[in-house]
Write an enzyme that holds these catalytic residues in place. Structure first.
Site, PDB file in Angstrom:
ATOM      1  N   HIS A 253       6.507   0.481  -0.647  1.00  0.00           N
ATOM      2  CA  HIS A 253       6.421   1.368  -1.811  1.00  0.00           C
ATOM      3  C   HIS A 253       7.113   0.744  -3.021  1.00  0.00           C
ATOM      4  O   HIS A 253       6.558   0.729  -4.133  1.00  0.00           O
ATOM      5  CB  HIS A 253       7.047   2.717  -1.472  1.00  0.00           C
ATOM      6  CG  HIS A 253       7.279   3.598  -2.651  1.00  0.00           C
ATOM      7  ND1 HIS A 253       6.331   4.471  -3.142  1.00  0.00           N
ATOM      8  CD2 HIS A 253       8.362   3.727  -3.476  1.00  0.00           C
ATOM      9  CE1 HIS A 253       6.812   5.103  -4.192  1.00  0.00           C
ATOM     10  NE2 HIS A 253       8.045   4.678  -4.422  1.00  0.00           N
ATOM     11  N   GLU A 254       8.322   0.208  -2.824  1.00  0.00           N
ATOM     12  CA  GLU A 254       9.057  -0.377  -3.947  1.00  0.00           C
ATOM     13  C   GLU A 254       8.388  -1.646  -4.448  1.00  0.00           C
ATOM     14  O   GLU A 254       8.347  -1.905  -5.657  1.00  0.00           O
ATOM     15  CB  GLU A 254      10.498  -0.663  -3.527  1.00  0.00           C
ATOM     16  CG  GLU A 254      11.288   0.568  -3.118  1.00  0.00           C
ATOM     17  CD  GLU A 254      11.378   1.609  -4.215  1.00  0.00           C
ATOM     18  OE1 GLU A 254      11.308   1.229  -5.396  1.00  0.00           O
ATOM     19  OE2 GLU A 254      11.523   2.807  -3.900  1.00  0.00           O
ATOM     20  N   HIS A 257       5.457  -0.838  -6.776  1.00  0.00           N
ATOM     21  CA  HIS A 257       5.826  -0.599  -8.170  1.00  0.00           C
ATOM     22  C   HIS A 257       5.803  -1.898  -8.975  1.00  0.00           C
ATOM     23  O   HIS A 257       5.381  -1.921 -10.138  1.00  0.00           O
ATOM     24  CB  HIS A 257       7.229   0.013  -8.239  1.00  0.00           C
ATOM     25  CG  HIS A 257       7.274   1.489  -8.004  1.00  0.00           C
ATOM     26  ND1 HIS A 257       6.526   2.390  -8.733  1.00  0.00           N
ATOM     27  CD2 HIS A 257       7.994   2.235  -7.124  1.00  0.00           C
ATOM     28  CE1 HIS A 257       6.772   3.615  -8.320  1.00  0.00           C
ATOM     29  NE2 HIS A 257       7.658   3.555  -7.341  1.00  0.00           N
ATOM     30  N   GLU A 318       4.453   7.329  -8.934  1.00  0.00           N
ATOM     31  CA  GLU A 318       5.022   7.383  -7.587  1.00  0.00           C
ATOM     32  C   GLU A 318       3.926   7.575  -6.542  1.00  0.00           C
ATOM     33  O   GLU A 318       3.955   6.947  -5.477  1.00  0.00           O
ATOM     34  CB  GLU A 318       6.049   8.515  -7.494  1.00  0.00           C
ATOM     35  CG  GLU A 318       7.335   8.267  -8.251  1.00  0.00           C
ATOM     36  CD  GLU A 318       8.132   7.117  -7.664  1.00  0.00           C
ATOM     37  OE1 GLU A 318       8.072   6.904  -6.433  1.00  0.00           O
ATOM     38  OE2 GLU A 318       8.805   6.416  -8.442  1.00  0.00           O
TER      39      GLU A 318
END
Length: 428
Positions: A253-254, A257, A318
């Site tokens: 997920h990070e 980004h 997100e």
């Protein structure tokens, strides 16, 4: 009831510690991650090839990069942002005082002049809007993995320079709390990051970066990745996840980004909204009769801007990072079904802690429950992607089902201990 939740919290912590005891000492990823290989082909697609062991790079020792002499454009904008707001307030206040000081006949003459030339003024404003629109069209960019069109005012190079400066600041701030490269927790996180990078190197935004890991010994449940590939993970996050599959979902997920340029995209939107807000702030200070009402109007304007633009857009990014991060984890042969369980754990922990949580519309992130539901909808697609990458078969037991049954048993035991009827609890 309070006693029941106290027992439930104690049981839940024992459950988490029991699962973590199998997780923390683990230095290397599970076997199905260690046997993962890099896949060639279009982004987020795996061609069928014989998997080979993914090389594990040795842990790196960090060093501070030399400080840049010229500040990048995003940093200059951040520094000038407060000054621009003060300038707009002073300009609006000066216009108000100038207008109030004019004689009545001069005011009437100026109002008549504006009415006579109103169409010229409207035409000029329309031309300005068209020019600004054309300028923004030249800065539209297509997201590399989702195909979504977004606005990028700042170059990626400028943001890499800003990320280098930010990384230096974090390394100085966390200097006394960084785990050494020889620490098993650091080695574990580093290996997982390298597996993610190796298995997704067909994506240019992944292969062109050098991913480095820094584990911070702090209790916060937090992890983030800077645009230049610097990964920061807090030990509180390592304690919160139950296994490496959950951790690799968080890391995916990070990293999503970063490869989606979300920081540059969000800063671009913020820049445009702030410029429009400066015009509105100037008008507020020019039209409000007193400084007190102007301050109140400016505060209301800021809050509405947050609720209408910044927070919804942040939640949108997100959700997109959740989607792409799950695909990155699937290509790394992780058990993607563990991702939703992590957010269920956080939801239960927050509820048992008794701390008030903000409604989703007031937050920059989706709620844990909505996040879990969104990930559950994406799991079938992620499992298909994982299978196309020739990953080892997953266990038949779904960790989501195991977690739900475990929580149900804990609730039943708590009910029995409180003298209630088993099975009458609400489903989590």
């Amino acid at each position: 009831m309070h006693s029941m939740f106290t027992r439930l919290a104690r049981n839940f912590r024992l459950l988490t510690l029991t699962r973590n005891s199998r997780f923390c000492p683990q230095v290397s990823p599970p076997a199905h991650l260690r046997t993962a290989s890099a896949a060639a082909g279009p982004p987020l697609l795996c061609r069928r090839s014989v998997p080979s062991p993914a090389p594990m790079t040795p842990p790196r020792s960090f060093h501070a990069s030399p400080r840049r002499r010229a500040a990048p454009a995003p940093l200059l904008w951040l520094l000038l942002k407060p000054l621009q707001k003060v300038a707009a307030m002073l300009l609006g206040r000066s216009l108000r005082k100038w207008w109030n000081a004019l004689p009545e006949n001069r005011r009437e003459l100026m109002q008549e002049w504006v009415l006579r030339r109103r169409w010229h003024l409207i035409g000029g404003m329309a031309v300005a809007v068209v020019l600004v629109g054309l300028l923004l069209l030249t800065h539209l960019d297509e997201s590399p993995l989702t195909g979504r069109v977004r606005l990028l005012l700042f170059s990626r190079e400028a943001y890499l320079e800003l990320a280098a400066l930010t990384a230096e600041g974090y390394l100085e701030e966390f200097a006394e709390h960084l785990l050494p490269d020889t620490d098993p927790r650091h080695q574990m996180v580093d290996q997982l990051v390298q597996v993610l990078a190796e298995r997704n190197k067909d994506i240019p935004k992944v292969s062109e970066r050098s991913w480095s890991v820094h584990v911070v010994k702090k209790p916060q449940i937090n992890a983030f990745v800077l645009p230049n590939g610097k990964v920061f993970v807090f030990t509180g996050m390592l304690d919160a996840v139950a296994d490496t599959d959950q951790l690799i979902s968080v890391l995916g997920h990070e990293m999503a980004h970063v490869i989606l340029d979300h920081s540059a995209e969000q800063a671009s939107l913020s820049h445009i909204v702030d410029l429009l807000s400066l015009l509105l702030l100037t008008a507020i200070w020019a039209m409000c009769p007193t400084d007190t009402t102007a301050l109140l109007g400016g505060w209301v304007k800021d809050k509405l801007s947050e609720l209408i633009f910044h927070r919804p857009y942040s939640r949108k990014l997100e959700v997109e990072a959740d989607q792409i991060g799950l695909q990155l984890a699937a290509k790394a042969c992780a058990d993607v079904r563990a991702g939703p369980v992590f957010w269920q754990q956080l939801e239960i922990t927050d509820r048992l802690s008794g701390e008030p949580t903000l409604p989703e519309w007031l937050s920059t992130h989706p709620s844990h429950r909505n996040r879990t539901a969104q990930l559950d909808r994406l799991i079938p697609q992620a499992l298909e992607l994982r299978e196309s990458c020739l990953c080892p078969a997953l266990p038949s037991t779904d960790p989501r089902v195991v977690f739900e049954k475990t929580v149900r048993v804990m609730l039943e035991k708590a009910k029995v201990q409180m003298g209630g009827e088993p099975g009458s609890e609400q489903r989590v």
